[in-house]
Design a protein around this motif. Structure first.
Motif, mmCIF file in Angstrom:
data_model
loop_
_atom_site.group_PDB
_atom_site.id
_atom_site.type_symbol
_atom_site.label_atom_id
_atom_site.label_comp_id
_atom_site.label_asym_id
_atom_site.label_seq_id
_atom_site.Cartn_x
_atom_site.Cartn_y
_atom_site.Cartn_z
ATOM 1 N N CYS A 20 -12.027 38.716 27.573
ATOM 2 C CA CYS A 20 -13.473 39.435 27.590
ATOM 3 C C CYS A 20 -13.418 40.537 26.405
ATOM 4 O O CYS A 20 -12.627 41.378 26.184
ATOM 5 C CB CYS A 20 -13.680 39.973 28.779
ATOM 6 N N CYS A 76 -19.702 40.690 34.623
ATOM 7 C CA CYS A 76 -18.838 40.662 35.804
ATOM 8 C C CYS A 76 -19.267 41.567 37.301
ATOM 9 O O CYS A 76 -19.919 42.348 37.022
ATOM 10 C CB CYS A 76 -17.456 41.376 35.456
ATOM 11 N N SER A 77 -18.843 41.148 38.228
ATOM 12 C CA SER A 77 -19.079 41.771 39.499
ATOM 13 C C SER A 77 -18.511 43.101 39.550
ATOM 14 O O SER A 77 -17.339 42.971 39.217
ATOM 15 C CB SER A 77 -19.041 40.770 40.854
ATOM 16 N N TRP A 103 -16.564 47.830 36.504
ATOM 17 C CA TRP A 103 -17.099 46.413 35.974
ATOM 18 C C TRP A 103 -16.091 46.247 34.846
ATOM 19 O O TRP A 103 -15.909 46.899 33.916
ATOM 20 C CB TRP A 103 -18.479 46.586 35.579
ATOM 21 N N GLY A 104 -15.693 44.973 34.727
ATOM 22 C CA GLY A 104 -14.953 44.466 33.641
ATOM 23 C C GLY A 104 -15.854 44.068 32.308
ATOM 24 O O GLY A 104 -15.248 44.294 31.374
ATOM 25 N N ARG A 111 -9.781 38.732 36.836
ATOM 26 C CA ARG A 111 -11.180 38.293 36.632
ATOM 27 C C ARG A 111 -11.084 36.946 35.763
ATOM 28 O O ARG A 111 -10.187 36.826 35.188
ATOM 29 C CB ARG A 111 -12.106 39.256 35.701
ATOM 30 N N SER A 112 -12.279 36.018 35.630
ATOM 31 C CA SER A 112 -12.210 34.949 34.997
ATOM 32 C C SER A 112 -11.863 35.219 33.506
ATOM 33 O O SER A 112 -11.438 34.159 32.891
ATOM 34 C CB SER A 112 -13.690 34.270 35.137
ATOM 35 N N CYS A 113 -12.116 36.355 32.956
ATOM 36 C CA CYS A 113 -11.792 36.513 31.497
ATOM 37 C C CYS A 113 -10.477 37.341 31.369
ATOM 38 O O CYS A 113 -10.301 37.841 30.324
ATOM 39 C CB CYS A 113 -13.103 36.951 30.904
#
Length: 118
Positions: free
Chosen positions: A67, A113-114, A108-109, A40-42
């Motif tokens: 995150c 998050c998606s 879910w992160g 994920r981005s984080c």
């Protein structure tokens, strides 16, 4: 003698492959919903789900990243029902559901998050 040993090895390997194939074919898809790492981005999360016989579970675990949000999980059944989302900590979330025929874990992160699916 050498040809006999090689022939025996080929038969042994073929038997092992056939046994593995039969085992995999006889396992229902819901008996091992799956696991993998999700980037994920984080950060990266390890997501996994599994179960059988009406007893299913899903887990999300932080592997790395920045995150600070809490992780969460749920399960979805074959009739479309989604179990209540269970919130954990920023490092792990886990749920176990009984008397359900789950087909996938939902992960879910963090709240922004998606969802990822196993």
């Amino acid at each position: 003698m050498r040809k006999t040993v090689k022939r025996w090895q080929k038969v042994t390997v073929a038997s092992a492959v056939a046994a593995l194939g039969m085992t995999l074919m006889s396992t229902a898809p819901a008996d091992a919903l799956g696991s993998r790492n999700v980037n994920r981005s984080c950060g990266t999360n390890y997501i996994a789900s599994g179960g059988g016989g009406g007893n299913f579970w899903a887990q999300t675990t932080k592997v790395s990243g920045t995150c600070d949000g809490v992780l969460s999980v749920a399960l979805q059944s074959s009739d479309g029902y989604i179990s209540p989302r269970v919130y954990g900590t920023n490092s792990q979330a886990f749920t176990r559901i009984y008397n359900i025929d789950a087909i996938r874990g939902l992960h879910w992160g963090c709240n922004s998050c998606s969802v990822s699916v196993t």
